[in-house]
Design an enzyme around this catalytic site. Structure first.
Site, PDB file in Angstrom:
ATOM      1  N   CYS A   1       0.878  -1.168   0.255  1.00  7.12           N
ATOM      2  CA  CYS A   1      -0.076   0.040   0.097  1.00  7.12           C
ATOM      3  C   CYS A   1       0.909   1.170   0.042  1.00  7.12           C
ATOM      4  CB  CYS A   1      -0.888   0.039   1.365  1.00  7.12           C
ATOM      5  SG  CYS A   1      -1.971   1.403   1.221  1.00  7.12           S
ATOM      6  N   CYS A   2       0.582   2.166  -0.732  1.00  5.80           N
ATOM      7  CA  CYS A   2       1.312   3.430  -1.050  1.00  5.80           C
ATOM      8  C   CYS A   2       2.938   3.252  -0.948  1.00  5.80           C
ATOM      9  CB  CYS A   2       0.921   4.393   0.407  1.00  5.80           C
ATOM     10  SG  CYS A   2      -0.587   4.534   0.822  1.00  5.80           S
ATOM     11  N   GLY A   3       3.352   2.114  -1.845  1.00  8.39           N
ATOM     12  CA  GLY A   3       4.617   1.921  -2.061  1.00  8.39           C
ATOM     13  C   GLY A   3       5.388   1.385  -0.905  1.00  8.39           C
ATOM     14  N   LYS A   4       4.629   0.972   0.088  1.00  7.81           N
ATOM     15  CA  LYS A   4       5.387   0.260   1.268  1.00  7.81           C
ATOM     16  C   LYS A   4       4.857  -1.174   1.341  1.00  7.81           C
ATOM     17  CE  LYS A   4       5.653   4.372   3.958  1.00  7.81           C
ATOM     18  NZ  LYS A   4       5.135   5.138   5.461  1.00  7.81           N
TER      19      LYS A   4
END
Length: 265
Positions: A106-109
Site C-alpha cells: 500500500c502506498c509504495g510500502k
C-alpha cells in the site's frame, strides 16, 4: 451478574495452616459456533454476554459483512452454543479469505497481513479530533472502575469506546479480541461517527488489536498494557495513534502523536 459464576473454593492465606472454605466468583467461559447460511464459519470461546454483538463484530472483522443490514436473521441458542445467521440474498462466506495468509502493499510500502481478511477490511485512519493525555488517563481509570465482572473475577479483559468527555460503551470478555468484537458489533447495530472517538483497552496491543481498531475506523487506541513491534508497525502504516502503559498517571505515545494535544504546536 452476567459472565460470573459463584462456587466454593478453599482459600489459603498467610499465617493460616488450614484452608478456609469461601464462596468465590469465577469468569464464565462458553464456546459459540457461528453458522452462516447453514455453514459452520467459526467457533468463539467467550464470555456468554452480548453474543449478538460478538457475532456481528466477528463477521465484520472477517469481511463477511460490511454493515449490520447485511444480516437478515441472527439467532443465539445459549443452551447449545450455536449462533444462526442468514445473510442477504447473494451473500456468502469466502472461507479462503478467512484463513489465507496474504502479503500486500500500500502506498509504495510493503505491508504484511497475517490473514487476507485483514488486508480486505483494514483501512487507514482519518485525522479527526485531538485528545489530551488527561483524557486518556481519565477514560482508562473509568474503564477499570466500571467493569463489575473484572472486579468480581479478575478474569476478563475490558474494552470501551469513548470521546474526550466520557465512556460511551463498555464490553468485557475472557478474550481480549472478543471484547473488541463486541464493541464493533454494538457499533454496527447502532452506528455513529467514530472520527472523534478512542478505544480504551485493558489488554496488550498486538497487531490483531490494531487491525480491529483500523477496521472500525478509530484513530486512537489507549491501553494499560504494552505493544508489540508488529502492532506498532501496523499502527504506523494505518495512521493509528497507539498509546500504551496508561496507568499511574503516566503513559507512552508510540505512534502518530499528532492526535495528542500536548504534541500539537
Amino acid at each position: 451478574m452476567s459472565g460470573v459464576e459463584k462456587r466454593t473454593i478453599w482459600k489459603f492465606t498467610p499465617g493460616n495452616k488450614t484452608a478456609e472454605a469461601v464462596e468465590d466468583a469465577v469468569a464464565v467461559e462458553q464456546a459459540f459456533t457461528v453458522i452462516v447460511n447453514g455453514e459452520e464459519t467459526g467457533t468463539i470461546v467467550c464470555t456468554p454476554s452480548h453474543i449478538e454483538e460478538l457475532a456481528a463484530g466477528f463477521m465484520a472483522g472477517e469481511g463477511i459483512i460490511r454493515k449490520y443490514s447485511d444480516i437478515t436473521q441472527l439467532e443465539v441458542d445459549h443452551s447449545t452454543g450455536f449462533v444462526y445467521v442468514k445473510l442477504q440474498e447473494g451473500m456468502k462466506v469466502d472461507k479462503d479469505q478467512m484463513s489465507k495468509r496474504f502479503i500486500g502493499s500500500c502506498c509504495g510500502k510493503g505491508r504484511q497481513f497475517y490473514f487476507k481478511s485483514d488486508m480486505m477490511t483494514s483501512k487507514t485512519a482519518i485525522k479527526g479530533a485531538s485528545f489530551s493525555i488527561e483524557n486518556c488517563l481519565k477514560r482508562m481509570e473509568e474503564l477499570q472502575n466500571a467493569s463489575s465482572v473484572f472486579h468480581a473475577t479478575g478474569g476478563v479483559h475490558n474494552a470501551g469506546i469513548a470521546d474526550s468527555d466520557r465512556l460511551i460503551v463498555i464490553r468485557s470478555d475472557i478474550g481480549r479480541h472478543n471484547a473488541l468484537d463486541k464493541l464493533y458489533g454494538n457499533w454496527l447495530m447502532n452506528p455513529y461517527s467514530l472520527r472523534d472517538k478512542m478505544i480504551v483497552f485493558s489488554g496488550r496491543l498486538s497487531s490483531e488489536v490494531i487491525f480491529k481498531a483500523s477496521k472500525m475506523g478509530v484513530g486512537l487506541i489507549v491501553s494499560k498494557s504494552a505493544p508489540t513491534n508488529l502492532a506498532l508497525e501496523a499502527a504506523d502504516e494505518l495512521g493509528i495513534t497507539a498509546v500504551g502503559f496508561v496507568r499511574n498517571n503516566m503513559c507512552n505515545v508510540y505512534t502518530h502523536p499528532d492526535r495528542i494535544r500536548e504534541f500539537i504546536g
